[in-house]
Design an enzyme around this catalytic site. Structure first.
Site, PDB file in Angstrom:
ATOM      1  N   ARG A  51       0.831  -1.207   0.000  1.00 57.47           N
ATOM      2  CA  ARG A  51       0.000   0.000   0.000  1.00 57.47           C
ATOM      3  C   ARG A  51       0.865   1.257   0.000  1.00 57.47           C
ATOM      4  NH1 ARG A  51      -5.409   1.971   0.781  1.00 57.47           N
ATOM      5  NH2 ARG A  51      -6.257  -0.117   0.618  1.00 57.47           N
TER       6      ARG A  51
ATOM      7  N   GLU B  95      -9.276   6.245   7.329  1.00 56.81           N
ATOM      8  CA  GLU B  95      -7.847   6.484   7.219  1.00 56.81           C
ATOM      9  C   GLU B  95      -7.455   7.790   6.509  1.00 56.81           C
ATOM     10  OE1 GLU B  95      -7.796   2.497   5.501  1.00 56.81           O
ATOM     11  OE2 GLU B  95      -5.855   2.237   6.476  1.00 56.81           O
TER      12      GLU B  95
END
Lengths: 777, 499
Positions: A326, A729
């Site tokens: 990621r 997030e």
């Protein structure tokens, strides 16, 4: 999930439960102290308290472990070591088989669990643990990324993404820049530490209460450790006192240890890590070393870039592979990189195994590219915002990510323009320049940075969710789904979706604890996916029940399907109506099933990791922040003076909850990049393991001018639940503007020079040392 | 001597007997009283999740103070009112609770009870906000409470609403009954507890205290417990004899002795109790005092304790030393007095004998032309332990340095004077040139260590720069610090609230 369902969820009728700023379902219970966390559950009779003994070196081999004094300590009921385990001695979440429950011989980090004690009371267990005599042969330890790379010590093989010919593009560019950035880790510092209580049941079954984001995995790992089938274990999670990724995999070991001791003694057993143990023995955000080389034109447009991301993963793989993936997926942040290579090194070190933390590698990836942009601006003497705008993803030809996904939903050009205007960015940047000219000691800086964050688990199969909805005879509704509540407001959001779909008030809905016996095989509540997936799954369940009710109604009252409406506590059949409970009772008497499971799998996504190509994300969440700071050039002390945020949450399911995520995420990110410093000594022991030494932000660190707004035009172009966007997030990365602004303030001391190489966290010490090395006026 | 403690739990009289005198208030609440609203977040008084409020008689009224239950011993609550989050709501939520709900001030909710109690104490301390947002007051009042979810913004909004109006609740309405109830459990004689060989004494006179120390030379003196509480909560240490100093009236004296031109600070005077008096004499104490621990710690922690424990990173010794403070030690055999500076011999070793205790700190009254500053450097502005604490006291004759005293914490194994630096400055011209020479000389004064609070290089450089800051503050008008804004309003409201 049929498209029919989506459209029903999409077209909000007369019902007004969604898109409202409803308070968190537990708000009043939080405020009165009635909300029950695992350690608050009234202790069952005969409860044992569990504590574990930890290693005190970073790497070594146990020669001998003498636990006789531990066992003999009055009040100790059971002591276990690796030799006593009935099942598999492993808790690795991705089956890498590199993380033991209790150490079987080789110690891999300072703080590793070696043995566990169950005693009649907590203090007895803690005191008994200290009596162990452990003889260890110390071995050379790898404590940093440099040494790990030298020894090719990996938790997963290096990985590369590439598009075009970056080496040639850099070579042929008019301008070039290279540099390095060190990013520290971050402790989650959830206020509630890790805790689990295991209660043995008949026939060898086990009931576990845990503070976990991932009940299904915990269930499986407990079963595996006990040598039983998953069905022998039930896990319940009502709420967590904060998690932030730190209870995705890190809750399991303690639940397993409690269950092992409960199973061995036949008595309930509880383990609660005190703060120091929690910080020493559980994983954190990955520190990164980022190196970059970039070629660009006179406008600051990147032509080619080579990024090298080295992550300190700790002693085991845990989730490091997807986390570092990621980081790579976000190494572009919001910018089109025409020729790009991204290399990722996943370093195995003799430190605690690093893990998921809000952003899951994304923040580190973004820090790299934002540093590059600031560096380009400094080299060209341009406003960094102009360079950012010049590099944003655009239309055809400028809309392909380094992993070959097309960016179709970019709202940043518009959103950043709105923010630059509302925050008076350009005007204030001039004012700051003027201030800096006349101020002797205090210097200011301002920065606007964007966020583009991909939504979906990049491991595609995890993108599925389940729900279970019962309607009882009196019309009250039991709601259950696989998502867990850690404070993010998931439960109230899903309840809003369900109430809206049934056309009833929220008071009709009973929100219930996450429970592996109600919804099986769930994914972790993570990747910001909670409301996207569980909201859809719950809606799917509701729609199944509604379909049966509609069929029943049309049959009984002879109305058309489209004339049946659920709204405001009533069920309308053309002109006539009855209350929802009345209809439910009628349906019950006519033997209509009033319970349904719901299911959702995220559409469209795929990813081929071998070729690093695909569409790993359903969509992107966007936002941007402007931060102004000031620094004291004598001491490195610093303050945030003002923050302006504009964030896209699509059509918000609950604006108050979303705003809370934005404000909280930003401040948590600011902590990561400023005051929160993890400090290991030369032996590999963490020395900042309590709030006295590890400093998360306080109220006074948040500026009075903290202007947070949800971007009004926001709507998800993908058919997500009520066209909302995930929000857990992304806002954390808005805080990159803080670090960038501090660097701008330092840069003001030496105008026209290369960008100062400020690492993170930007403590007063790093700031002052950076000032020293980049030259004073 | 009695064998049980009596306290008001909410408004109910509770008598607790036969308990380990090392029991913390938090453990008692959670494990014995089944009040699980107060949480353990750190067990060291740094997170505030366990914040409870103590009500204590002060003349005819009750003073409410927030403290950390995790490091406070139950035995010290004798004669006090203990208010926990469970006491606040009746049929309706308490206004503080309602405001937090209305402003979405909780997310995970684990820290919320602690915030509720801090805000409750602020409301009852009447730290009201006149006209403005009062952000500095709120930040100061909440600096002992960590929240990891909200980013504080909604909590601040709730606080602004709460503090805008005087609080009207059950506690203000029941004021008289509570006063009577506390009167009824006031103790004239000392308290003695014994449980499985562990003893706790709470003497009520200096004489008794000295006798106890003579009889139990191994006794641990317990003041606010903000240090010793951690020995228990975090280290599981067994302290077989505890002698609690806070009920000795002599140790609470805080008086200006005009004849001797000094302020006499009893060893049991808390930071909170000393704050107004100290700041009235030396306003430059204020920025430091507002950053020592946080409210919960300052309400319990004592200036005497901060000295007695001999820490090299205590915040108070450097300023007290540069101001020429002296220390009075007391034992059954009498008193002795010494310069505070001489009390610190080396790391872990102080000039104090078994049977002695710190009785008073003697702080000279300010001389007219003294320029005094104290600076604290830490990673976080509020509630942090210093990497470096620097104090300066300067007197000039025209442009010439007539006297200069400089003392640093965090730079050596004890709080230490910068003698070489002082030597360069004394008698010299107070100029940038002299300062430059003095900064260079400081390298001879200290060889600081590297640890998690700061590296040695930073400690030295920043220490030198703090002398530069002091020089600038005495010579130019422009601000040279990034400290919290709005301190003036804190000071004004603080004084009004207590008047």
């Amino acid at each position: 999930m049929s498209s029919d369902d989506v459209m029903k969820g999409d077209s909000s009728s007369m019902n007004t439960v969604v898109h409202q700023s409803t308070t968190h379902d537990s708000a009043a219970r939080h405020a009165t102290g009635e909300a029950v966390y695992v350690d608050d559950i009234r202790e069952p009779v005969g409860l044992l308290h569990v504590c574990f003994g930890a290693s005190s070196c970073a790497h070594g081999r146990i020669r001998q472990m003498d636990l006789s004094r531990v066992k003999a300590f009055p009040g100790v009921v059971a002591v276990i070591t690796a030799q006593d385990l009935p099942g598999l001695n492993d808790i690795s979440p991705m089956h890498t088989m590199d993380e033991e429950i209790l150490c079987s011989g080789e110690i891999h980090f300072h703080g590793q669990a070696l043995f566990a004690v169950a005693a009649d009371c907590r203090d007895t267990a803690r005191r008994a643990v200290q009596l162990a005599e452990i003889d260890v042969e110390e071995l050379p330890a790898i404590l940093d990324v440099e040494e790990a790379i030298r020894q090719k010590s990996w938790v997963a093989e290096p990985h590369e993404m590439k598009r075009g010919n970056p080496a040639r593009a850099i070579e042929q560019s008019a301008y070039r820049l290279q540099g390095e950035l060190q990013l520290g880790g971050q402790d989650h510092f959830y206020l509630e530490g890790q805790v689990s209580m295991a209660l043995p049941q008949e026939g060898g079954d086990m009931l576990v209460y845990s503070s976990s984001q991932h009940p299904s995995e915990l269930q499986h790992l407990v079963a595996q450790a006990l040598g039983r089938a998953d069905h022998a274990v039930t896990v319940e999670v009502r709420r967590m006192g904060g998690a932030f990724g730190g209870k995705e995999t890190q809750a399991a070991q303690w639940a397993v240890i409690a269950a092992l001791l409960a199973d061995r003694t036949g008595r309930p057993a509880k383990i609660r890590l005190d703060r120091d143990t929690d910080m020493i023995s559980t994983g954190k955000r990955h520190p990164f070393r980022i190196r970059y080389e970039v070629g660009f034109d006179e406008q600051g447009r990147i032509e080619g870039i080579d990024l090298n991301l080295a992550a300190l993963c700790g002693m085991s793989a845990d989730l490091s592979a997807p986390i570092t993936d990621r980081a790579m997926f976000h190494s572009d942040n919001a910018y089109y990189l025409p020729h790009v290579r991204i290399r990722s090194y996943r370093c195995r070190t003799n430190t605690v195994s690093n893990t998921a933390f809000r952003g899951f590698g994304g923040p580190q990836g973004m820090m790299g590219i934002e540093r590059v942009i600031d560096g380009i601006a400094a080299q060209l003497g341009k406003d960094p915002l102009a360079v950012r705008r010049a590099n944003l993803y655009g239309g055809e030809g400028r809309n392909i990510t380094p992993y070959h996904m097309k960016v179709e939903d970019n709202v940043l050009p518009e959103l950043m323009a709105d923010l630059a205007e509302s925050s008076a960015y350009t005007h204030r940047r001039k004012e700051i320049a003027a201030f800096n000219l006349q101020s002797t000691v205090i210097k200011r800086g301002i920065s606007l940075t964007p966020v583009k964050f991909g939504i979906s688990f990049t491991t595609s199969f995890l993108n599925q969710a389940g729900a279970l909805v019962h309607v009882y005879k009196d019309g009250s509704i039991h709601l259950n789904h696989g998502g867990t509540e850690m404070g993010q407001g998931l439960f109230i959001k899903v309840a809003q979706v369900v109430a809206d779909a049934f056309g009833v008030g929220l008071e009709q809905i009973k929100i219930t604890a996450t429970h592996t016996g109600q919804v099986p095989n769930t994914s972790a509540t993570a990747a910001s996916s909670g409301s996207d997936m569980n909201g859809m799954a719950a809606l799917n369940a509701v729609n199944k029940i509604k379909k049966r009710l509609v069929r029943f109604t049309t049959k009984k009252y002879g109305v058309e399907e489209e004339d049946v409406q659920f709204t405001q506590g009533q069920v309308w059949m053309g002109e006539q109506s009855m209350t929802f409970p009345e209809l439910i009772m009628e349906a019950y008497l006519e033997r209509v099933s009033l319970s349904a499971t719901g299911y959702y799998r995220t559409p469209k996504i795929w990813y081929d990791r071998e070729t690093a190509r695909g569409r790993p994300f359903l969509y992107f969440a966007y936002g941007a922040a402007v931060t102004e700071v000031e620094i004291d050039t004598l001491t490195g002390e610093n303050r945030i003076r003002r923050v302006d945020i504009l964030h896209d949450v699509g059509r918000s399911l609950n604006p108050a909850i979303d705003r809370g995520q934005i404000e909280g995420g930003f401040v948590q990110g600011a902590g990561w990049l400023t005051t929160e410093e993890l400090w290991w000594d030369q032996s590999g022991a963490l020395r900042t393991h309590a709030p006295s030494t590890y400093k998360i932000p306080l109220s006074g660190d948040v500026p009075e001018e903290f202007n947070v707004a949800i971007w009004e035009p926001g709507v998800n172009r993908e058919p997500t639940i009520h066209r909302s966007k995930a929000v857990g997030e992304p806002p954390l990365m808005l805080a990159i503007s803080v670090h960038s602004a501090i660097n701008q303030a330092i840069a003001s001391l030496a105008p026209g020079q290369a960008l100062p190489a400020l690492d993170a966290p930007a403590t007063p010490e790093r700031i002052l040392m950076c000032i020293q090395s980049s030259g004073k006026p | 001597m009695s064998s049980a403690v009596r306290l008001l739990l909410g408004d109910r009289l509770v008598e607790v007997r036969d308990f380990d005198p090392q029991t913390t208030v938090l453990d008692w609440l959670r494990l014995q009283a089944h009040r699980t609203g107060s949480k353990e977040g750190c067990a060291e008084g740094d997170c505030g999740a366990c914040t409870v409020v103590l009500g204590e008689l002060q003349d005819d009224s009750i003073r409410y103070r927030a403290i950390n239950a995790c490091i406070t011993l139950l035995a010290t609550l004798d004669g006090k009112q203990l208010i926990t989050v469970e006491d606040l709501a009746s049929d309706d939520l308490h206004p503080v609770q309602q405001a937090l709900v209305d402003h979405h001030g909780s997310q995970c909710g684990f820290c919320t009870p602690g915030f509720v109690m801090s805000l409750f104490a602020m409301a009852h301390e009447d730290r009201r906000i006149p006209g403005e947002s009062g952000r500095a007051i709120i930040d100061e009042g909440l600096a002992g409470n960590l929240c990891r979810c909200t980013g504080y913004a909604p909590i601040v909004r709730a606080a602004q609403e709460i503090l805008a109006e005087p609080v009207d609740d059950r506690f203000s309405r029941n004021h008289q009954q509570t006063v009577s109830a506390l009167r009824a459990i006031e103790r004239q004689q000392g308290l003695q507890l014994e449980y499985q060989g562990r003893r706790f004494y709470s003497p009520r006179s200096m004489e008794d205290l000295c006798r106890l120390l003579a009889d139990h030379p191994d006794a641990v003196l317990l003041g606010g417990g903000t240090d010793i509480g951690l020995w228990i909560s975090k280290q599981q240490r067994i302290l077989s004899t505890l002698v609690y100093t806070a009920n000795v009236p002599e140790l609470h004296r805080l008086e200006i002795n005009q004849e001797q031109a000094r302020l006499e600070i009893g060893a049991a005077v808390s930071y909170s109790d000393a704050m107004d008096t100290l700041c009235a004499l030396y306003p430059d104490f204020r920025p430091l005092l507002s950053r020592i621990g946080a409210v919960q710690v300052r309400n319990a922690g004592t200036i005497g304790g901060n000295i007695a424990n001999g820490s090299p990173i205590g915040d108070m010794p450097p300023p007290l030393i540069v101001l020429g403070s002296r220390l009075v030690l007391r034992s059954a055999t009498g008193r002795r007095e010494l310069d505070l500076e001489d009390y610190f011999i080396e790391y872990g070793k102080q000039d104090i004998k078994a049977g002695e205790c710190v009785e008073q700190v003697l702080l000279p009254l300010p001389e007219a032309d003294i320029q005094f500053r104290v600076y604290k450097l830490a990673k976080r502005f509020d509630q942090d332990i210093c990497a470096v604490c620097a104090a300066f006291a300067l007197q000039l004759d025209g442009e010439t340095v007539r006297s200069i005293r400089i003392c640093y914490g965090g730079m050596a194994e004890v709080p230490a004077r910068a003698r070489e630096t002082e030597g360069v400055l004394l008698g010299a011209r107070w100029s940038q040139e002299t300062i430059g020479q003095a900064m260079a000389a400081m390298a001879k004064d200290f060889q600081p260590l590297s640890d998690w609070r700061a590296g040695s290089e930073y400690r030295m450089l920043a220490s030198q720069n703090l002398l530069q800051r002091f020089f600038l503050e005495t010579t130019i008008a422009e601000p040279v610090q990034v400290g919290r804004s709005g301190l003036d309003s804190v000071l004004a409201v603080g004084a009004a609230g207590r008047s």
